[in-house]
Write an enzyme that holds these catalytic residues in place. Structure first.
Site, PDB file in Angstrom:
ATOM      1  N   LYS A 338       0.860  -1.180   0.000  1.00 54.49           N
ATOM      2  CA  LYS A 338       0.000   0.000   0.000  1.00 54.49           C
ATOM      3  C   LYS A 338       0.901   1.237   0.000  1.00 54.49           C
ATOM      4  O   LYS A 338       1.826   1.311   0.812  1.00 54.49           O
ATOM      5  CB  LYS A 338      -0.867  -0.035   1.274  1.00 54.49           C
ATOM      6  CG  LYS A 338      -2.283   0.373   1.067  1.00 54.49           C
ATOM      7  CD  LYS A 338      -3.152  -0.025   2.242  1.00 54.49           C
ATOM      8  CE  LYS A 338      -4.505   0.621   2.117  1.00 54.49           C
ATOM      9  NZ  LYS A 338      -5.481   0.100   3.066  1.00 54.49           N
ATOM     10  N   GLU A 422     -19.524  -5.948  10.374  1.00 53.65           N
ATOM     11  CA  GLU A 422     -20.477  -5.186  11.188  1.00 53.65           C
ATOM     12  C   GLU A 422     -21.516  -6.090  11.855  1.00 53.65           C
ATOM     13  O   GLU A 422     -21.909  -5.858  13.006  1.00 53.65           O
ATOM     14  CB  GLU A 422     -21.172  -4.125  10.322  1.00 53.65           C
ATOM     15  CG  GLU A 422     -20.290  -2.936   9.944  1.00 53.65           C
ATOM     16  CD  GLU A 422     -19.322  -3.220   8.803  1.00 53.65           C
ATOM     17  OE1 GLU A 422     -19.426  -4.298   8.180  1.00 53.65           O
ATOM     18  OE2 GLU A 422     -18.462  -2.365   8.528  1.00 53.65           O
ATOM     19  N   ARG A 450     -25.664  -2.585   7.409  1.00 59.33           N
ATOM     20  CA  ARG A 450     -25.413  -4.009   7.237  1.00 59.33           C
ATOM     21  C   ARG A 450     -26.016  -4.852   8.364  1.00 59.33           C
ATOM     22  O   ARG A 450     -26.373  -6.002   8.176  1.00 59.33           O
ATOM     23  CB  ARG A 450     -23.897  -4.264   7.280  1.00 59.33           C
ATOM     24  CG  ARG A 450     -23.140  -3.977   6.042  1.00 59.33           C
ATOM     25  CD  ARG A 450     -23.165  -5.206   5.164  1.00 59.33           C
ATOM     26  NE  ARG A 450     -22.707  -4.889   3.830  1.00 59.33           N
ATOM     27  CZ  ARG A 450     -21.450  -5.021   3.420  1.00 59.33           C
ATOM     28  NH1 ARG A 450     -20.539  -5.488   4.238  1.00 59.33           N
ATOM     29  NH2 ARG A 450     -21.127  -4.708   2.200  1.00 59.33           N
TER      30      ARG A 450
HETATM   31  C1  LIG Z   1     -18.994  -2.599   5.113  1.00 56.41           C
HETATM   32  C2  LIG Z   1     -17.827  -1.662   5.172  1.00 56.41           C
HETATM   33  N1  LIG Z   1     -17.222  -1.438   6.363  1.00 56.41           N
HETATM   34  C3  LIG Z   1     -16.169  -0.601   6.429  1.00 56.41           C
HETATM   35  C4  LIG Z   1     -15.702   0.027   5.315  1.00 56.41           C
HETATM   36  C5  LIG Z   1     -14.573   1.036   5.396  1.00 56.41           C
HETATM   37  N2  LIG Z   1     -13.413   0.589   4.604  1.00 56.41           N
HETATM   38  C6  LIG Z   1     -13.155   1.075   3.380  1.00 56.41           C
HETATM   39  S1  LIG Z   1     -11.804   0.409   2.690  1.00 56.41           S
HETATM   40  C7  LIG Z   1     -11.521  -0.530   4.050  1.00 56.41           C
HETATM   41  C8  LIG Z   1     -10.326  -1.408   4.103  1.00 56.41           C
HETATM   42  C9  LIG Z   1     -10.297  -2.360   2.982  1.00 56.41           C
HETATM   43  O1  LIG Z   1      -9.143  -3.123   3.107  1.00 56.41           O
HETATM   44  P1  LIG Z   1      -8.693  -4.025   1.918  1.00 56.41           P
HETATM   45  O2  LIG Z   1      -9.875  -4.757   1.388  1.00 56.41           O
HETATM   46  O3  LIG Z   1      -7.557  -4.841   2.382  1.00 56.41           O
HETATM   47  O4  LIG Z   1      -8.244  -2.986   0.804  1.00 56.41           O
HETATM   48  P2  LIG Z   1      -6.971  -2.021   0.775  1.00 56.41           P
HETATM   49  O5  LIG Z   1      -7.472  -0.656   1.125  1.00 56.41           O
HETATM   50  O6  LIG Z   1      -5.978  -2.525   1.760  1.00 56.41           O
HETATM   51  O7  LIG Z   1      -6.498  -2.092  -0.619  1.00 56.41           O
HETATM   52  C10 LIG Z   1     -12.495  -0.324   5.027  1.00 56.41           C
HETATM   53  C11 LIG Z   1     -12.526  -0.976   6.344  1.00 56.41           C
HETATM   54  C12 LIG Z   1     -16.374  -0.229   4.106  1.00 56.41           C
HETATM   55  N3  LIG Z   1     -16.013   0.363   2.967  1.00 56.41           N
HETATM   56  N4  LIG Z   1     -17.406  -1.073   4.064  1.00 56.41           N
END
Ligand SMILES: Cc1ncc(C[n+]2csc(CCOP(=O)(O)OP(=O)(O)O)c2C)c(N)n1
Length: 687
Positions: A338, A422, A450
């Site tokens: 990242k 969630e 959710r």
């Molecule tokens: C249901 C839900 N909960 C929380 C989030 C907030 N959120 C957005 S991106 C993310 C992290 C995603 O991590 P990953 O899938 O590993 O992707 P990366 O950003 O590391 O590429 C979170 C928790 C969300 N988008 N949707």
């Protein structure tokens, strides 16, 4: 210092990670009239080059030539590698002005290039989980010239939108949907006898989500052709958590991985100059040598490949060419970094997940000054938890966003990050509550959607004292419709046993938290994104009487109720109406549920109209609650409801969107004046 800035077309490969050696060689290369550039080794720069110095070029020549995926396909590997660097530079420059999800996108530059080099969208279907990392996809699919409008009013959305491009086959913003939606598309293809490829890219964070696993449970049963790409960077927004994250980590750190990877790498290196058949054979050999037994995915019926270096473009391209021909569902485990290529993002992973404008040289952002509601919430909770050892705090992968990382500093053992889960967070809270704990679930309004059934079935039905603290309640602004918190009143108000509050400022937020933690059953507090109102704070929060509104100013012609921070509009409207000659009461309702019916009854007998302000959809919202109460009281006093219409609100600046959709003092005044003129004589005549 200039050693790191060159990005010309010919690529030299560096065998080992050695930042110092790298920079020396790069300086040498640059003195050879810029004919060479080198693929930077993963992570880090030599001390002389920190922070990453860069010559600011908004758009490189290669990037300028990309108007569609077909343009990308015309480039050779060396050009694509150079293009990757141009894209990084462009992203850093552009997002330094607009803000956005820089870290996730810097991590998937090569991955996205490889996908578009091998597959053909829009025919082939490419899905990104959450889709906050789809900026490169946008760049490659004809939106380059609008990238500087991303997340800006009228500009590109920060996520994928089906209405934005034919290449965006599926919209998202919430995590965990990519695999299910991709499977749906694959099954639809199979039924229709189609031949397109379906590829779902999901982060390791998304694999903490239940829906992802519900999809995995079905994939092999439903289709023979689906490609899942696990983009593993070991981060969610914060560090990824749980057993799955540990499992991925074990695979990546296994000593055999390096050997396998080196082997695959050697094969790919040897491919250049071979016949097509030989290339295919070599690619297959390379891909097979990346076969690493993964009991987890194999048991789900997905053939596992990897882990592969997600910044090795030739390797990714050859791997996708191979996977394209697979006749069974596959999962490719890709290791990315990242923030790759931008030292400030590597040093501050959380911050660069998503941020506002920043300095493109140093990565610094402007300090916000006032604390945020999230910070006040977390510090108050930490304070209350000092006095009550039963208070525990739960987040679903948002410790920094909700402020709980501050709470964790005080009470690490009572802080639970459960991943992007969630529903689990809520049921887990319910379980703890049955054992005498006082769980506080800090979940953004939009993500709590959710867990609706869990709130009803597990918490409220059993009268369990779980407190839901909903940050980002109201319009979220730049993130757009996937992130606006405009539905929580509607989905919580109808649940028996629920107490629902909205503070007008940070001091009241602290009081409401204290109050909620004394209640025998479930409760929820909604508060907005961003900085607080800046009112003086009491040294100790106080309990407030449940179901009692606060009369800020009495009046006899019109009762104006401003829910939460919308009290500011209520106060302003009252001032305007006073100038118009009317006596206006200003009321802070505090509680959506139980509603202060006594207050409503008392004003219903005196005023000609009510006005309600809320940062929520009108339908099923606070104004609707007032209307229902009046109807039950047999009153026909009209209510002017100011809130969001029955329409998904686009992204943009909050004030501009409020003006567009009539959430303004002026709009309220225009609606209420005729009602007052009809029913009531002005008590004052302004001169
Ligand atoms: C249901 C839900 N909960 C929380 C989030 C907030 N959120 C957005 S991106 C993310 C992290 C995603 O991590 P990953 O899938 O590993 O992707 P990366 O950003 O590391 O590429 C979170 C928790 C969300 N988008 N949707």
């Amino acid at each position: 210092m200039s050693g790191c800035t060159r990005r010309p077309p010919v690529i030299l490969k560096m065998p080992e990670f050695d930042p110092l050696l790298y920079c020396l060689l790069e300086k040498l290369a640059s003195s050879w009239q810029s004919r060479f550039s080198m693929a930077r080794p993963l992570g880090g720069f030599c001390p002389a080059c920190r922070p990453f110095p860069r010559k600011r070029i908004i758009m490189g020549a290669l990037l300028e030539s990309i108007h569609s995926p077909a343009d990308l396909k015309r480039l050779n590997i060396a050009q694509m590698t150079a293009l990757a660097e141009e894209i990084r530079e462009f992203l850093i420059q552009t997002l330094s002005k607009t803000g956005g999800h820089l870290g996730p996108n810097l991590g998937v530059v090569e991955l996205t290039l490889a996908l578009h080099a091998v597959f053909n969208t829009p025919g082939d279907k490419l899905l990104f989980d959450v889709s906050h990392q789809a900026y490169i996809h946008k760049i490659l699919t004809g939106r380059l010239d609008r990238m500087e409008t991303i997340r800006q009013p009228e500009g590109l959305n920060g996520f994928m939108l089906r209405t934005e491009s034919e290449h965006d086959c599926y919209g998202a913003g919430h995590a965990g949907t990519a695999l299910s939606a991709a499977l749906g598309m694959a099954v639809a293809r199979d039924l229709a006898g189609g031949s397109e490829h379906v590829i779902a890219v999901a982060g390791d964070g998304a694999f903490t989500n239940g829906i992802t696993f519900e999809a995995m449970n079905n994939i092999a049963v439903q289709t023979k052709r689906l490609i899942v790409v696990l983009n593993d960077n070991e981060w969610s927004i914060d560090r990824n958590v749980g057993a799955i994250a540990r499992y991925f980590h074990r695979i990546v750190t296994n000593e055999h991985y390096k050997n396998l990877h080196d082997h695959a790498h050697r094969i790919i290196e040897k491919i250049g100059g071979k016949t097509a058949a030989e290339v295919a054979r070599r690619a297959e050999e390379a891909a097979k040598s990346m076969l690493w037994p993964s009991i987890l995915f194999e048991e789900f019926g997905l053939q596992y490949y990897g882990p592969v270096d997600g910044h090795n473009l030739p390797l990714l391209i050859e791997t996708f060419k191979f996977l394209k021909a697979e006749k069974r569902p596959v999962l490719l485990h890709v290791i990315t970094e990242k923030g790759h290529g931008f030292q400030p993002a590597l040093d501050h992973q959380k911050k660069f997940h998503g941020l506002g404008p920043f300095d493109p040289e140093t990565g610094e952002t402007k300090p916000v000054g006032q604390p945020t509601y999230a910070e006040v919430f977390a510090n108050t909770l930490a304070h209350l938890a000092d006095q009550d050892e039963h208070i525990v705090a739960i987040t679903a992968a948002m410790p920094s966003g909700t402020g709980l990382d501050l709470f964790r500093l005080h009470h690490p053992k009572r802080t639970f990050d459960v991943g992007i889960a969630e529903e689990h967070a809520v049921v887990f809270a319910a379980g703890m509550a049955t054992r005498g704990y006082r769980p506080v679930c800090a979940i953004y309004s939009t993500f709590l959607q959710r867990a609706f059934d869990c709130i009803v079935h597990d918490v409220a039905l059993q009268k369990l004292p779980v407190v839901f603290c909903m940050d980002r309640a109201g319009l979220s602004g730049d993130d757009g419709p996937t992130h606006h918190g405009l539905f929580d009143i509607m989905y919580l108000r109808g649940i028996p046993e629920m107490v629902l509050m909205a503070p007008t400022n940070e001091d009241e937020l602290a009081d409401m938290l204290k109050t909620a933690l004394q209640l025998p059953g479930p409760s929820a507090i909604r508060y907005p994104r961003g900085v607080v109102a800046g009112v003086p704070r009491k040294s100790e929060p106080l309990e407030i009487p449940v179901g009692k509104a606060e009369i800020i100013e009495d009046g006899s012609d019109v009762a104006i109720l401003g829910l939460g921070p919308m009290i500011a509009l209520a106060t302003e409207l009252a001032s305007r109406l006073k100038l118009d000659g009317y006596s206006a009461a200003v009321i802070n309702p505090r509680f959506v549920k139980p509603l202060d019916r006594e207050m409503i009854e008392s004003y219903a007998s005196r005023v000609a109209a009510f006005v309600t302000f809320e940062d929520h959809v009108k339908m099923g919202g606070f104004g609707s609650a007032v209307l229902e109460a009046l109807q039950e009281l047999g009153s026909s006093v009209p209510v002017v409801r100011i809130g969001w219409p029955d329409h998904f609100i686009e992204h943009g600046k909050v004030d501009a969107l409020r003006a567009r959709y009539g959430l303004t003092v002026e709009a309220a005044r225009e609606q209420v004046l005729p009602l007052l003129a009809r029913c009531q004589r002005p008590t004052l005549v302004a001169s």
